[in-house]
Write an enzyme that holds these catalytic residues in place. Structure first.
Site, PDB file in Angstrom:
ATOM      1  N   ASN A  11       5.307  10.262  10.538  1.00  0.00           N
ATOM      2  CA  ASN A  11       5.536  10.637  11.936  1.00  0.00           C
ATOM      3  C   ASN A  11       4.567   9.822  12.788  1.00  0.00           C
ATOM      4  OD1 ASN A  11       5.781  11.872  14.412  1.00  0.00           O
ATOM      5  ND2 ASN A  11       4.939  13.856  13.758  1.00  0.00           N
ATOM      6  N   LYS A  13       4.380   9.684  15.906  1.00  0.00           N
ATOM      7  CA  LYS A  13       4.065  10.373  17.167  1.00  0.00           C
ATOM      8  C   LYS A  13       4.164   9.383  18.340  1.00  0.00           C
ATOM      9  CE  LYS A  13       1.428  13.718  14.568  1.00  0.00           C
ATOM     10  NZ  LYS A  13       0.368  14.718  14.514  1.00  0.00           N
ATOM     11  N   HIS A  96       8.313  20.281  15.625  1.00  0.00           N
ATOM     12  CA  HIS A  96       6.924  19.940  15.308  1.00  0.00           C
ATOM     13  C   HIS A  96       6.000  20.833  16.138  1.00  0.00           C
ATOM     14  CE1 HIS A  96       3.144  17.782  15.045  1.00  0.00           C
ATOM     15  NE2 HIS A  96       3.631  17.219  13.952  1.00  0.00           N
ATOM     16  N   GLU A  98       3.404  20.286  17.717  1.00  0.00           N
ATOM     17  CA  GLU A  98       2.980  19.715  19.006  1.00  0.00           C
ATOM     18  C   GLU A  98       4.037  19.975  20.075  1.00  0.00           C
ATOM     19  OE1 GLU A  98       1.992  15.777  17.597  1.00  0.00           O
ATOM     20  OE2 GLU A  98       0.257  16.630  16.559  1.00  0.00           O
ATOM     21  N   GLU A 166       3.454  22.823   8.058  1.00  0.00           N
ATOM     22  CA  GLU A 166       2.335  22.085   8.637  1.00  0.00           C
ATOM     23  C   GLU A 166       1.398  23.044   9.366  1.00  0.00           C
ATOM     24  OE1 GLU A 166       3.231  17.692   9.422  1.00  0.00           O
ATOM     25  OE2 GLU A 166       4.001  18.814  11.124  1.00  0.00           O
ATOM     26  N   GLY A 172      -4.193  16.391  12.080  1.00  0.00           N
ATOM     27  CA  GLY A 172      -5.079  15.472  12.798  1.00  0.00           C
ATOM     28  C   GLY A 172      -6.552  15.826  12.710  1.00  0.00           C
ATOM     29  N   SER A 211      -3.112  16.179   7.710  1.00  0.00           N
ATOM     30  CA  SER A 211      -4.205  15.385   7.132  1.00  0.00           C
ATOM     31  C   SER A 211      -3.938  14.938   5.693  1.00  0.00           C
ATOM     32  CB  SER A 211      -5.535  16.156   7.221  1.00  0.00           C
ATOM     33  OG  SER A 211      -5.878  16.369   8.578  1.00  0.00           O
TER      34      SER A 211
HETATM   35  P1  PGA Z   1      -1.642  14.191  10.458  1.00  0.00           P
HETATM   36  O1  PGA Z   1      -0.327  14.707  11.211  1.00  0.00           O
HETATM   37  O2  PGA Z   1      -1.211  13.623   9.142  1.00  0.00           O
HETATM   38  O3  PGA Z   1      -2.233  13.165  11.366  1.00  0.00           O
HETATM   39  O4  PGA Z   1      -2.529  15.386  10.270  1.00  0.00           O
HETATM   40  C1  PGA Z   1       0.706  15.339  10.515  1.00  0.00           C
HETATM   41  C2  PGA Z   1       1.808  15.729  11.445  1.00  0.00           C
HETATM   42  O5  PGA Z   1       1.548  16.135  12.587  1.00  0.00           O
HETATM   43  O6  PGA Z   1       2.993  15.642  11.089  1.00  0.00           O
END
Ligand code: PGA
Length: 250
Positions: A11, A13, A96, A98, A166, A172, A211
């Site tokens: 992803n 983003k 997601h 976010e 997740e 992140g 992560s």
């Molecule tokens: P990350 O993000 O691997 O940077 O923690 C994962 C995600 O949001 O899908």
């Protein structure tokens, strides 16, 4: 061991412009020639999707979108429909955390997006996960059960579905869930699917995200209910992403 093919999805983003997106995709294609036994997906921003899909053409890399509208067309300024994506992508991330947090997406809306995606022949990657307050309160299992159940109510194209657990606190942060935590919650996700569609519970892939990197992916994917990873930060470097995929394939 299950016979579910592992999935590694990147992803991106809101990172990369068109040129750097093509460069990243080309790098990933070049490094993935020897990686087999893993389904590989990259999800660039909308504006790069067309060029990236050309860059990966003829390779084993699939392209996905990071979001889609539940509506087919009309007065929805700034939205992108499934028919606009068709032909360029095979997968689409929906719900997601976010988008749930920053854009106020509800599980009902996420569900409508998943249904629209599947109806258009795209595989929805439906995300779910609890934040730190919920986890600290001991409510993670209940929260994720309810969120995923609401996000899948009315869904029926089970063969197309991928679920991603997740935890928000792991995204992140550099602090992934432990493999025990991730397994517990992946099993919860599979339990939700079992309740909704018993015949689909075995075959739906459940990913872990938060992560994930080339150092922790093997332990996470060793868990019986984890069939892959949704990867943010580590998907933005061709070499790290390819290392991660190679580890997942072993
Ligand atoms: P990350 O993000 O691997 O940077 O923690 C994962 C995600 O949001 O899908």
């Amino acid at each position: 061991m299950t016979n579910r093919t592992p999935v590694i999805a990147g992803n991106w983003k809101m990172n990369t412009d068109v040129e750097s997106g093509i460069e990243l995709a080309t790098g990933i294609v070049g490094l993935s020639k020897d990686v087999s036994g893993v389904e590989k997906i990259i999800c660039p921003p909308f504006t790069s999707i067309e060029r990236v899909s050309v860059a990966v053409h003829g390779s084993t890399i699939h392209v996905g979108a990071q979001n889609v509208s539940a509506n087919s067309d009309g007065a929805f300024t700034g939205e992108i429909s499934t028919s606009m994506l068709k032909g360029f992508v095979s997968h689409v991330i929906v719900g997601h955390s976010e988008r749930r947090a920053m854009n106020g997406e509800t599980s009902e809306q996420v569900g409508a997006k998943a249904i629209a995606a599947a109806a258009a022949g795209l595989s929805p990657i439906v995300c779910t996960g609890e934040d730190l307050d919920v986890r600290n309160a001991g409510d993670a299992v209940q929260f994720v059960s309810e969120q995923l159940e609401q996000s899948l109510s009315g869904f029926s194209a089970w063969e197309s579905l991928i679920v991603a657990y997740e935890p928000v606190w792991a995204i992140g942060t550099g602090e992934a869930a432990t493999s025990d935590q991730a397994q517990e919650m992946a099993a919860v996700c599979r339990g939700v699917i079992r309740n909704l569609a018993p015949e689909a519970a075995y075959s739906v892939r459940v990913l872990y995200g938060g992560s994930v990197n080339s150092g922790n992916v093997v332990e996470l994917l060793d868990q019986p209910d984890i069939d892959g990873a949704l990867v943010g930060g580590a998907s933005l470097k061709a070499e790290e992403f390819s290392k991660l995929r190679a580890a997942a394939g072993e």
